[in-house]
Design a protein around this motif. Sequence first.
Motif, short mmCIF file in Angstrom:
data_model
loop_
_atom_site.label_atom_id
_atom_site.label_comp_id
_atom_site.label_asym_id
_atom_site.label_seq_id
_atom_site.Cartn_x
_atom_site.Cartn_y
_atom_site.Cartn_z
N SER A 52 9.63 -4.31 5.34
CA SER A 52 9.48 -4.70 3.93
C SER A 52 10.41 -3.86 3.07
O SER A 52 10.00 -2.86 2.48
CB SER A 52 8.03 -4.50 3.48
OG SER A 52 7.17 -5.35 4.19
N PRO A 53 11.66 -4.25 2.99
CA PRO A 53 12.64 -3.44 2.27
C PRO A 53 12.41 -3.34 0.77
O PRO A 53 13.06 -2.55 0.11
CB PRO A 53 13.97 -4.15 2.57
CG PRO A 53 13.58 -5.55 2.90
CD PRO A 53 12.23 -5.47 3.54
N SER A 54 11.47 -4.11 0.22
CA SER A 54 11.21 -4.06 -1.21
C SER A 54 10.19 -3.00 -1.61
O SER A 54 9.98 -2.76 -2.80
CB SER A 54 10.73 -5.43 -1.70
OG SER A 54 9.52 -5.78 -1.05
N LEU A 55 9.56 -2.34 -0.64
CA LEU A 55 8.55 -1.32 -0.97
C LEU A 55 9.18 -0.16 -1.73
O LEU A 55 10.12 0.46 -1.26
CB LEU A 55 7.88 -0.80 0.29
CG LEU A 55 6.67 -1.58 0.76
CD1 LEU A 55 6.25 -1.17 2.17
CD2 LEU A 55 5.51 -1.41 -0.19
N VAL A 56 8.62 0.13 -2.89
CA VAL A 56 9.11 1.20 -3.74
C VAL A 56 8.18 2.40 -3.70
O VAL A 56 8.61 3.55 -3.77
CB VAL A 56 9.25 0.69 -5.20
CG1 VAL A 56 9.64 1.82 -6.14
CG2 VAL A 56 10.26 -0.43 -5.28
N GLU A 57 6.88 2.14 -3.55
CA GLU A 57 5.89 3.22 -3.59
C GLU A 57 4.80 2.95 -2.56
O GLU A 57 4.25 1.86 -2.50
CB GLU A 57 5.28 3.30 -4.98
CG GLU A 57 4.32 4.44 -5.18
CD GLU A 57 3.85 4.54 -6.61
OE1 GLU A 57 2.72 4.97 -6.81
OE2 GLU A 57 4.63 4.19 -7.54
N VAL A 58 4.49 3.99 -1.75
CA VAL A 58 3.44 3.89 -0.74
C VAL A 58 2.58 5.14 -0.85
O VAL A 58 3.08 6.25 -0.88
CB VAL A 58 4.04 3.77 0.68
CG1 VAL A 58 2.94 3.83 1.73
CG2 VAL A 58 4.84 2.49 0.82
N GLY A 59 1.28 4.93 -0.88
CA GLY A 59 0.34 6.04 -0.93
C GLY A 59 -0.62 6.01 0.24
O GLY A 59 -1.40 5.07 0.39
N VAL A 60 -0.52 6.99 1.09
CA VAL A 60 -1.46 7.14 2.21
C VAL A 60 -2.10 8.54 2.16
O VAL A 60 -2.52 9.07 3.18
CB VAL A 60 -0.78 6.89 3.58
CG1 VAL A 60 -0.41 5.43 3.74
CG2 VAL A 60 0.44 7.78 3.77
N ASP A 61 -2.15 9.09 0.97
CA ASP A 61 -2.70 10.43 0.80
C ASP A 61 -4.22 10.42 0.91
O ASP A 61 -4.86 9.38 0.85
CB ASP A 61 -2.24 11.05 -0.52
CG ASP A 61 -2.41 10.14 -1.71
OD1 ASP A 61 -2.27 8.91 -1.56
OD2 ASP A 61 -2.69 10.65 -2.80
#
Length: 89
Positions: A52-61
């Motif tokens: 998914s090259p459009s992902l700008v922000e990912v949170g797995v905290d």
Amino acid sequence: FNAFGDEGARHLCEALAQAASDVGQQLSLLGLRRCRLGDGAAEAVAELLRKSPSLVEVGVDENEIGDAGAAALAAALPEAPALRQLYVA
């Protein structure tokens, strides 16, 4: 708080990656904070980053991701050109 764990995260990431390839959906934000995710989920998120090259922000905290999961996420970073924020702590 969602306790869907590694298996739930894997299914979610697979579905999101499929949607991105089949119908061109562009996901920009994925928040999986406090979902009791471990290394398996982190590996699934890493694969999603690649697909998914459009992902700008990912949170797995605030999960239970260990060294192996963190390494999988780090390895995917070069293949995620749009990613600006990755929350892992």
